[in-house]
Every structure is written in C-alpha cells, then in structure tokens.
Design a protein around this motif. Sequence first.
Motif, PDB file in Angstrom:
ATOM      1  N   GLU A   1      28.852 -10.395  37.779  1.00 55.28           N
ATOM      2  CA  GLU A   1      28.390 -11.762  37.536  1.00 55.28           C
ATOM      3  C   GLU A   1      26.901 -11.837  37.255  1.00 55.28           C
ATOM      4  N   HIS A   2      26.195 -10.753  37.484  1.00 60.95           N
ATOM      5  CA  HIS A   2      24.742 -10.773  37.277  1.00 60.95           C
ATOM      6  C   HIS A   2      24.438 -10.828  35.775  1.00 60.95           C
ATOM      7  N   PRO A   3      23.501 -11.705  35.364  1.00 62.17           N
ATOM      8  CA  PRO A   3      23.169 -11.806  33.919  1.00 62.17           C
ATOM      9  C   PRO A   3      22.678 -10.493  33.317  1.00 62.17           C
ATOM     10  N   ALA A   4      22.125  -9.639  34.142  1.00 63.65           N
ATOM     11  CA  ALA A   4      21.577  -8.390  33.610  1.00 63.65           C
ATOM     12  C   ALA A   4      22.652  -7.462  33.074  1.00 63.65           C
ATOM     13  N   VAL A   5      23.897  -7.674  33.483  1.00 49.56           N
ATOM     14  CA  VAL A   5      24.971  -6.803  33.011  1.00 49.56           C
ATOM     15  C   VAL A   5      25.109  -6.903  31.496  1.00 49.56           C
ATOM     16  N   VAL A   6      25.151  -8.135  30.988  1.00 43.99           N
ATOM     17  CA  VAL A   6      25.286  -8.333  29.547  1.00 43.99           C
ATOM     18  C   VAL A   6      24.057  -7.811  28.818  1.00 43.99           C
ATOM     19  N   LYS A   7      22.864  -8.135  29.355  1.00 45.06           N
ATOM     20  CA  LYS A   7      21.632  -7.677  28.703  1.00 45.06           C
ATOM     21  C   LYS A   7      21.555  -6.155  28.686  1.00 45.06           C
ATOM     22  N   THR A   8      21.977  -5.542  29.786  1.00 46.49           N
ATOM     23  CA  THR A   8      21.953  -4.077  29.847  1.00 46.49           C
ATOM     24  C   THR A   8      22.931  -3.478  28.841  1.00 46.49           C
ATOM     25  N   GLY A   9      24.118  -4.067  28.736  1.00 50.08           N
ATOM     26  CA  GLY A   9      25.094  -3.576  27.769  1.00 50.08           C
ATOM     27  C   GLY A   9      24.577  -3.671  26.340  1.00 50.08           C
ATOM     28  N   VAL A  10      23.967  -4.807  25.999  1.00 52.71           N
ATOM     29  CA  VAL A  10      23.415  -4.985  24.655  1.00 52.71           C
ATOM     30  C   VAL A  10      22.267  -4.013  24.412  1.00 52.71           C
ATOM     31  N   SER A  11      21.420  -3.828  25.418  1.00 55.98           N
ATOM     32  CA  SER A  11      20.282  -2.914  25.273  1.00 55.98           C
ATOM     33  C   SER A  11      20.747  -1.483  25.080  1.00 55.98           C
ATOM     34  N   LEU A  12      21.744  -1.082  25.838  1.00 57.64           N
ATOM     35  CA  LEU A  12      22.276   0.270  25.670  1.00 57.64           C
ATOM     36  C   LEU A  12      22.860   0.459  24.271  1.00 57.64           C
ATOM     37  N   TRP A  13      23.573  -0.556  23.794  1.00 55.47           N
ATOM     38  CA  TRP A  13      24.134  -0.466  22.452  1.00 55.47           C
ATOM     39  C   TRP A  13      23.033  -0.381  21.393  1.00 55.47           C
ATOM     40  N   GLN A  14      22.000  -1.200  21.547  1.00 54.19           N
ATOM     41  CA  GLN A  14      20.908  -1.172  20.577  1.00 54.19           C
ATOM     42  C   GLN A  14      20.256   0.203  20.523  1.00 54.19           C
TER      43      GLN A  14
END
Length: 422
Positions: free
Chosen positions: A294-307
């Motif tokens: 549920e932490h917002p950082a999960v989505v940001k981390t996933g996008v950052s890793l993909w980038q």
Amino acid sequence: MPHPSPPGPQVDSTADDVRRRALRQMRTVAVSLLLFAAAVYVATLNRDGVLGFVNAGAEASMVGAIADWFAVTALFRHPLGLPIPHTALIPRRKDELGRGLQDFVGENFLQEAIIRERLGAAGIAARAGQWLADDVNARRVVDEVAEVACIALGKVRDEHVEALVTEALVPRFGEEPIAPLLGGLLAEAVRDDVHHGLVDLALGELHDWLEANPRTVQDVLGERAPWWAPDSLNERVTARAHVEIVRWVGDIRQDPQHRARRALDSLLARLAEDLLSDAGTQERAERLKDRLLEHPAVVKTGVSLWQALQRALQSSLADPEGAVRRRLLIEVRAFSARLGSDAALRERLDRHAADAAVFVVERYGNDLTAVITHTIERWDGKEAAERIELHVGRDLQFIRINGTIVGGLVGVLIHAASVVIH
C-alpha cells in the motif's frame, strides 16, 4: 448515400501492361491462323488432287479454330454478345468457382500428411543452420532482433508500467499468502547453508567499514554517553568500545562455528518454522506485506526500476559493439553450430515446426481457405472475368492455335479416308 462498389482484384499496372500485350499478341496469332486457313480454303475451293486435301484441311482448320474460339470466349463473356446458354461462365458462376477453389486448396494442400511430408523434405532446421553459419546472416539476425527490441522497449510507457504494477502485480501479490513462500525459501536457504555466503559478505563489509571509520563509531557511541561523565573518560570508553566491536566482528568473521553465527542460524530456522506453522507470525508477515504494497513508493520504485532497465537495454542494443549484441551474436553462432552437428536437435526442431504448422492448419485452415471464397464473392463478375483472362488468357490462346492446327490435320485424314472409300 450510394454504397461503395465491392473491391475488385488487386491491380499491378506495370505487370498488367506486360500481360495485356502478351495476350494481344497471342490473339493476333490465333486470328491470323484462322484468316490464313480461310484464305487457303477460298483459294482451293472445288479443286481436286492435292489441292483437295489442302482444301479439306483448311476447312477443318476453320471449324476447329472457330469452335475453340467459342469455347475460350465462353469462359469469360457471351460470344458475339449473344446470351447463349452456358456461356460467360466466370462472371455468372464466380462464387461457385471460388467455393470449388477453396475446397480444392483445403483438400489437396492443407492436409496433415502433406504438410508434414513437405516440411520434412524441406529440412528447415538444416537450412536455418547453414544460413546462420554465414557470419553476415548471423549479424543480420542480431541487428534485426536488436532493432525490433529497441522499438518494442520504446513503446512501453511509464504509465503502462504503473498500470501493470497497480492493476496486476500488487493485487496478485495481495491475494497470495506471503508467509508460506518466505518460510519455505528461508527453510531451504538455512538447510543448504545458502545464507552463509551472504553473512560472510556482510561481516566482511562491516568489519572493513568499522576499521576505516573509527571516528564515526566513537561519535555515535559518545552521543549515548552519560552527560555527567567527563569527556576524556567518554573518549577512552568509546575508543575501547570501538576496538572491541572490531575484534568481535573479526572473530565472527573468522570463526565459522562462532556462537553468534549459530545463534543466527537458530534464529533463521525458528523464523522459517514460524512462518510455515505459527498463525501469529504469519499474520504479522501478511500485515507487513500489505503495508509495503500500500505504500506509494512501491509504484514509484517499480517505475524507476523499469526506467533504469529500459535505458540500459536500449543503450546496449543500440550499440553495435554493446554487451547485449555481442552476447546475442555468440548465442546465434553457437546455435548455428549445434544445428550443423546435432542431428537430434534438427529432427526435434523440424518436428516442432511441423506440429506448429499442423496446429495452425487444423485450427485456422477453414478460415484461411474461406478467404478465397469471401474475396471472390466481393469481386464484380465482369471485372473478375477480365482480370482472370488477363492472367491466363495468353495460355488459353494456345487452345485456339492447337485447334486450328489439329483440325486441319484431322480434316486431311478424313478427306483421305473419303478418297479411299470412294
């Protein structure tokens, strides 16, 4: 609003010009032979002897030429514009012809035995191995794969990754119990001593850092010293504490049987068992998992890793001498070599290719052959006849030519038989 006319056959104007000229030339030849036969017939009319044979042959040539002209013309239009029955067959019966062609293709080409025989005779794997053995072809394959991969990676947007994480991965992870999975992995790791390598690495890094940063350690320890103790005493105590910490970490690092290591092993084993069997531990693990997801950082981390992964892959794929391309080229060359030397591999790949082709035909064969019928049904009858005649009409003119020649020969034979009988 008028409806658009049904689409006709595809037209290649350049090729059609060539076909049209060839058809016109052969028609000229056929008509010329007919006219020549007519001229000979008129010139030898009511003659006896050898000219009688010539006259009979010319007469039969005209009959054969006209009969075959009628037969060829009747396929595409009404001869002389007269609505004679059973003429203009293609414009009137193109739909039936399309269905017949569909059945012919399905029955004679899209059969499992035929497909397997033809693919087996083709030796696809062997040919692929020979083609890839040429370094130019191998590099071409790598270049094409790299280019397609770059394009595909560029099509993936950040919002696509974000949607994948939020709509697919996170809900799926939320539904899946994490405790049994973690417990099983941890139990296997402890049983196989897999964690010892990680512990050794962590202890080595910690020991080196402690030795290299004594002042930092002393400052951290000094912040927790009593306020009333003299600074000189605190410095001696923190310095001594640093020395003992370094020594203690060094002992753990050097001794595989150190009691701290055994305590860690026992702790991990107990945690694995609790994750597998203890309801309280499992519940706490699930709550921790839910908070993380549920932490917002999960989505940001996933996008950052993909980038980061996307940039690294695109950069390496775009570089002709990049690591990814070099690796792909090595694998292609190795695969080519295996295809050349491993008969079992070639046989297996050929079998898989045949299985795939048979599957496609069995599943979509009717749809594939139905394209023939559907396409022909949408053609205008007159235009379809003109197009078909343009493609095969030149060869059909040989029927007229042969009819003229064969008719003349038959006429001579009949005349000879008549002379003998009389």
